[in-house]
Design an enzyme around this catalytic site. Structure first.
Site, PDB file in Angstrom:
ATOM      1  N   HIS B 135       0.915  -1.337   0.486  1.00 51.01           N
ATOM      2  CA  HIS B 135      -0.462  -0.262  -0.185  1.00 51.01           C
ATOM      3  C   HIS B 135       0.752   1.451   0.089  1.00 51.01           C
ATOM      4  CE1 HIS B 135      -0.929   1.005   4.811  1.00 51.01           C
ATOM      5  NE2 HIS B 135       0.675   0.050   4.586  1.00 51.01           N
ATOM      6  N   ASP B 212       5.444  -4.401   7.437  1.00 51.83           N
ATOM      7  CA  ASP B 212       4.710  -3.739   7.635  1.00 51.83           C
ATOM      8  C   ASP B 212       3.625  -4.367   8.058  1.00 51.83           C
ATOM      9  OD1 ASP B 212       2.075  -2.393   7.266  1.00 51.83           O
ATOM     10  OD2 ASP B 212       2.862  -1.040   5.214  1.00 51.83           O
TER      11      ASP B 212
END
Lengths: 150, 418
Positions: B135, B212
């Protein structure tokens, strides 16, 4: 459900599925690109402008039913209109999709564009309905800037 | 402290879930006159009463600024804040609470690493390796760093199903690779990456790895020592905690070697106009008054989640996702996006001839909250040649009945556009 039916009435679905004046316009002398970064909708408006008149107008892009139908209906409404008439129409249209006051609506000269009145019950979708119009403005002003609804 | 999570089970039964739902006041709300079906958990999760109460309790009874005060309230706030750091440490099994840095969110954690470790260690011609399913938070900070340093961003490809191509990833690890940054659990596709293996492949070439974990921490147990990652990042608000608080985990030796980030109070040991000496970790990276309440409330959210049990959550959600997958695939014209073998929590889909934005509006009218759009992951959408998807994402408080409501609402979409 009735609000949804009004939002997605047949004319809108028809213009979504078979958008009018879709595709590049070889004779265009103005063009602008707009996008809505929130949903990724993107539209390009092509104009053939002569003596203050919109001789021809096309659009291209990828978006939801509301933004596609709005762009398609807009091109139909503006062909042959003057720049001043276009500005006036946008003003009326903007009022149509944002006004809380149903009494004030619809402005008589909106014609088929009035089918988008249902958008005012869906404030999150106003940007979808007006994206093509904001992009039209940029094309008319020939700013060359990318139009964003944000 | 009393927690309302009433079960500490190894399995979440429907009855246990019903009880847990009562801990989340918002789940009793209505939307457009319909019971709320909240399926936008990948964007942010709802908050249990325990977290809401913790915020209220702090401001009502013992709030003060931390670390400097000699008075009672400051000591209480400081103790609660320090304890929150230890809760995070235990939650992800870090070796020391010095390895836990409080930041505003996952995005800020990644930016911190880019601006300190990155600027210190990455130079012209060096490479940073990410994946095609990141993202924007795990793309843009690296792009900015590459631009500043003349470095190169490399992207490991994914399959049409949304799985990372591990062989291609391994081939991209080279002498110039100075950092790997990749997502643990993809927000747009639900893919769980084989991160242990990916870290090993990078470490075999002495390349540090940032994971992440924005989506992962609320859905699967995370053990940073077992993963052996160098950095791990996540946000509080996706973990049933408040917004504005997040965590950067870093291995102690990495953090020690990194320069401070922002300058100001709490990150200094002493300041004169000639010279400043900096605090040790983690304070070196925490300039200014931190989000005291956010950290404390995050600690309470972690207590809550642990009481429910992450293994139980993972099992329950896997079962719910498989039910949802089955149901939604049975709807004519619906196509699932992201069909990795290892998946969690996310059901991304498109419907022939209907834009996801329109799906979102029609579902909302039935009380079903989903996300429609590119999920802040535009490159993955481009990779899959889609402008956007509709995404339902689950939490442990979601039920089969809510999946049924989603599917019924999708049939309404079909009717409207039929």
């Amino acid at each position: 459900m009735s609000e949804l039916r009004e939002l997605y009435q047949e004319v809108i679905l028809d213009h979504y599925r078979r958008p009018r004046n879709y595709g590049e316009l070889p004779e265009a002398n103005r063009e602008a690109e707009g996008h809505n970064p929130l949903c990724g909708d993107q539209v390009t408006i092509y104009l053939q402008l002569q003596d203050g008149l919109i001789q021809d107008i096309h659009f291209e892009g990828a978006g939801c039913a509301i933004s596609t139908a709005s762009a398609s209906l807009m091109t139909e409404a503006l062909k042959g209109k003057s720049v001043a008439q276009a500005a006036h129409l946008f003003e009326n249209f903007h009022q149509l999709v944002t006004s809380d006051d149903a009494e004030a609506l619809p402005a008589p000269d909106l014609g088929k564009l009035a089918v988008l009145a249902g958008v005012r019950e869906f404030p999150m979708r106003v940007k979808c309905a007006t994206l093509a119009w904001h992009t039209l403005n940029a094309a008319l002003k020939n700013t060359g800037e990318l139009v964003s609804t944000e | 402290m009393t927690l309302t999570a009433s079960t500490s089970t190894t399995r979440l039964t429907p009855a246990a879930v019903a009880q847990l739902r009562a801990d989340f006041p918002i789940l009793g709300e209505s939307v457009h006159g319909k019971p709320l079906v909240y399926l936008d958990n990948a964007a942010s999760t709802q908050k249990p009463q325990a977290v809401i109460d913790a915020i209220s309790r702090l401001y009502t009874s013992y709030y003060a600024n931390i670390h400097r005060g000699v008075h009672q309230l400051s000591q209480l706030s400081t103790a609660a804040h320090d304890e929150a750091r230890r809760k995070v440490q235990r939650f992800i099994n870090a070796r020391s609470d010095k390895e836990i840095i409080f930041v505003r969110g996952c995005t800020e954690a990644i930016n911190l690493v880019a601006q300190t470790f990155g600027r210190q260690n990455i130079g012209p011609g060096d490479e940073i390796l990410i994946t095609a399913m990141e993202h924007h938070s795990n793309i843009v900070p690296w792009q900015m760093l590459c631009q500043e340093k003349g470095a190169v961003l490399k992207v490991a490809p994914i399959s049409d199903q949304g799985e990372l191509l591990v062989d291609a990833y391994e081939k991209l690890l080279g002498e110039r690779t100075k950092l790997v940054a990749l997502v643990h659990l993809s927000n747009a596709l639900g893919t769980i990456n084989p991160v242990r293996q990916l870290v090993e492949l990078a470490h075999a070439r002495s390349i540090p790895v940032l994971l992440d974990g924005a989506q992962a921490v609320s859905h699967i147990p995370v053990d940073v020592q077992a993963l052996d990652c160098d950095f791990y990042t996540f946000s509080g608000h996706k973990l049933y905690g408040p917004t504005g608080i997040g965590v950067l985990y870093g291995k102690e030796e990495r953090l020690e070697a990194m320069p401070p980030w922002q300058g100001g109070g709490d990150m200094i040991r002493s300041v004169s106009f000639e010279k400043t000496t900096f605090s040790g970790i983690p304070f070196k990276f925490e300039a200014g008054t931190p989000d005291i309440c956010g950290a404390i409330a995050l600690g309470v959210a972690i207590d809550y989640v642990q009481q429910v049990g992450l293994a139980a959550i993972a099992d329950y959600e896997a079962e719910l996702l498989s039910y949802a997958t089955e149901q939604i695939q049975a709807v004519p014209g619906v196509r699932l996006i992201g069909t990795a073998r290892e998946k969690a929590s996310v059901l991304s889909f498109v419907i022939d001839g209907v834009h996801p934005h329109d799906i979102g509006t029609i579902l909302d009218q039935q009380g079903v909250a989903i996300r429609a759009g590119h999920h802040c992951a535009q490159p993955v959408m481009q990779r899959l040649k889609l402008p956007a998807t509709a995404r339902a994402s689950f939490a442990f408080y979601n039920t089969r009945a809510e999946v049924d409501a989603l599917v019924a609402a999708v049939y309404t979409v079909q009717e409207m556009f039929g």
